[in-house]
Scaffold this active site. Structure first.
Site, PDB file in Angstrom:
ATOM      1  N   GLU A 179      26.813  29.799  36.538  1.00  0.00           N
ATOM      2  CA  GLU A 179      27.764  30.482  37.400  1.00  0.00           C
ATOM      3  C   GLU A 179      28.873  29.574  37.564  1.00  0.00           C
ATOM      4  OE1 GLU A 179      24.548  29.897  37.977  1.00  0.00           O
ATOM      5  OE2 GLU A 179      23.934  31.529  39.365  1.00  0.00           O
ATOM      6  N   CYS A 220      26.200  24.908  46.034  1.00  0.00           N
ATOM      7  CA  CYS A 220      25.269  25.743  45.231  1.00  0.00           C
ATOM      8  C   CYS A 220      26.177  27.137  44.765  1.00  0.00           C
ATOM      9  CB  CYS A 220      24.202  26.236  46.425  1.00  0.00           C
ATOM     10  SG  CYS A 220      24.881  27.211  47.525  1.00  0.00           S
ATOM     11  N   ARG A 223      11.568  25.159  16.246  1.00  0.00           N
ATOM     12  CA  ARG A 223      11.243  23.768  16.889  1.00  0.00           C
ATOM     13  C   ARG A 223      12.395  23.650  17.894  1.00  0.00           C
ATOM     14  NH1 ARG A 223       9.598  20.295  11.466  1.00  0.00           N
ATOM     15  NH2 ARG A 223       7.321  21.322  11.306  1.00  0.00           N
ATOM     16  N   GLU A 233       1.839  23.628  16.512  1.00  0.00           N
ATOM     17  CA  GLU A 233       2.034  23.951  14.874  1.00  0.00           C
ATOM     18  C   GLU A 233       0.674  24.034  14.203  1.00  0.00           C
ATOM     19  OE1 GLU A 233       5.046  23.306  12.241  1.00  0.00           O
ATOM     20  OE2 GLU A 233       6.591  23.057  13.938  1.00  0.00           O
TER      21      GLU A 233
END
Lengths: 322, 322
Positions: free
Chosen positions: B54, B86, B186, B253
């Protein structure tokens, strides 16, 4: 050949599907007659191989065939039969102006003579190389060129390539839609085969259980060294498909050893893989040892051809590159 | 919520991807500011977690933010930090007229307070249930709700579910495009893990070898009971992922035992299956025993989510149903 020609040929190839596999020993051919951009007749090879597609389309068109273009998936036949006149003559007598042929006929009784007869009669002929026509004739062409049926191997696998749990539970991997599709594929084949182990364990009926297609169940074959039970035929070696003398299309349904034996003999032309969205983990693999040495030997043999969702499952089709 | 709202939220979710995974320990959030149908500001969470999405979008919009609608994938934060004010306050001070929120924030310091602060300031708030927003926050939400990272299991399989020939040859199953895509995946993860066997046998680097993404290689982990080598972290039990304390996204993996261990612990949220158009036959399966009893237990756990071709290979994505 124009784009429009190609579309009509593709339409003829779809019609040809209606004759598969009941046309045997004849090829399943499709024919569309078009005049002034409108379809005036359609036909496909009838059960048992006669009447031919061209004869059906011409009968439907009647007098409207005069001056029309004929789209035929396979070269019209040039040989008179006791069951009727040859199609090249029928097309000429109907006054068709132009013939577009999707694929040449390897039958030595035609093999170019059909096209030649049409041209001699003053009819314009286009010899197209139409992939859809060839695909619709796969079994006939394989018989003519290699003396064996076109072989489809069907697999129903989990994401991790298993056909059963470690303890052998296999009913069901895939859902109802995928299994119904398998029955539809059975109806498109002359012969269906499983291994002796699968026959003993599962006692499969291998019939077509779809409304209206109950009579389309293929001949049942078992790959086995022991005599076949009543109602079954026996194949002893996937490397020698000569016992399947009349079949154009063979459907191999498993199990893993049978799949591997056909793959090792390089007698699989098409893979039909129904993949369910499940993980089994440490289950029974769908394909046993095929004698592959190095990994490089596995590449370049299969080409992705088609895919569709069937309920929650995916059907993937791969074609053998040759 | 209108269709237009949903499209802007989806756009914000795509922006959020740019913050993944570098935003940790903060969520990767996306924000779009729209006024009179035009985008006046865009932002996403910056590396290390600040500035927030934001704040970035408001800085880009400047005075144009006044009267705009803000589309944010996650509820704006309500807690002051030593690193800045905030976001609920920033939005209010910028004069934003309306805020559409894709997903509530489970962080107890916000958890509804962000929305409440905005409403108290007279700003219209729409609390949407936006699937794209939730998907873009999968790792953050999993951490907040289950205390563990969101786990993706990657498999590179032949058609018959093998990761190697019987003799162990595994390079390569898939082609260059699929392998490049694995490197991209990845880069979207905080941590990457292989089993001890794979580490000893293959000595994999597990880094991101894509131009410009070399610095995005994730933390390397090994599933093993022995100490990890230098540069590696050790996990001893897939049922307890607490050692991965800060990771939002874990990429597993292989090999087959490690895949099975994570599946058996039900700690796999997403399957990434790269399928090559090859048949190995009797090779090494990609997933070892997961302790599945009856086949019925395998159904309903995975849902097909996405698919794309990568060269000749297919990538299929399945999501765990919960």
């Amino acid at each position: 050949m124009t784009d429009s020609d190609r579309r009509w040929l593709n339409a003829a190839a779809l019609l040809a599907e209606r004759g598969r596999p009941l046309s045997r020993p004849n090829p399943a051919v499709g024919c569309v007659l078009v005049k002034d951009g409108r379809v005036v007749g359609r036909g496909w090879t009838q059960p048992g191989g006669r009447p031919h597609a061209e004869a059906m389309a011409l009968a439907a068109a009647g007098a409207a065939a005069r001056g029309a273009s004929a789209y035929v998936t396979l070269e019209p036949c040039a040989h008179q039969s006791e069951r009727g006149p040859c199609c090249a003559r029928l097309l000429r007598e109907a006054g068709v102006a132009r013939v577009v042929v999707g694929c040449g006929d390897p039958d030595p009784r035609t093999a170019g003579d059909g096209v030649a007869m049409l041209r001699e009669a003053g009819i314009a002929v286009v010899e197209a190389e139409c992939a859809a026509s060839r695909a619709s004739l796969a079994g006939y062409l394989m018989r003519a060129e290699s003396g064996r049926p076109f072989v489809t191997l069907k697999l129903a696998l989990s994401i991790d390539g298993c056909i059963a749990t470690a303890s052998g539970e296999s009913q069901w991997i895939t859902g109802a839609e995928a299994r119904a599709h398998t029955h539809l594929e059975r109806a498109r084949h002359d012969a269906i085969l499983v291994g002796g182990g699968t026959l003993r364990t599962d006692r499969p009926r291998l019939d077509v259980r779809l409304p209206g297609l109950g009579t389309r169940s293929p001949e049942r074959w078992v790959l086995s060294r022991s005599p076949a039970p009543d109602g079954w035929h026996r194949l002893s070696d996937p490397a020698d498909l000569s016992p399947l003398a009349s079949a154009q299309y063979l459907f191999v349904e498993g199990g893993a050893q049978t799949a591997a034996a056909f793959l090792a003999a390089d007698h699989v032309d098409r893979l039909l893989v129904y993949c369910a969205p499940i993980v089994i983990g440490g289950g029974r693999p769908g394909i046993a040892d095929i004698g592959l040495g190095a990994l490089a030997g596995a590449h370049g043999r299969w080409k992705f051809a088609d895919r569709r969702m069937l309920g929650a499952d995916t059907l993937e089709v791969y074609a053998r590159t040759r």
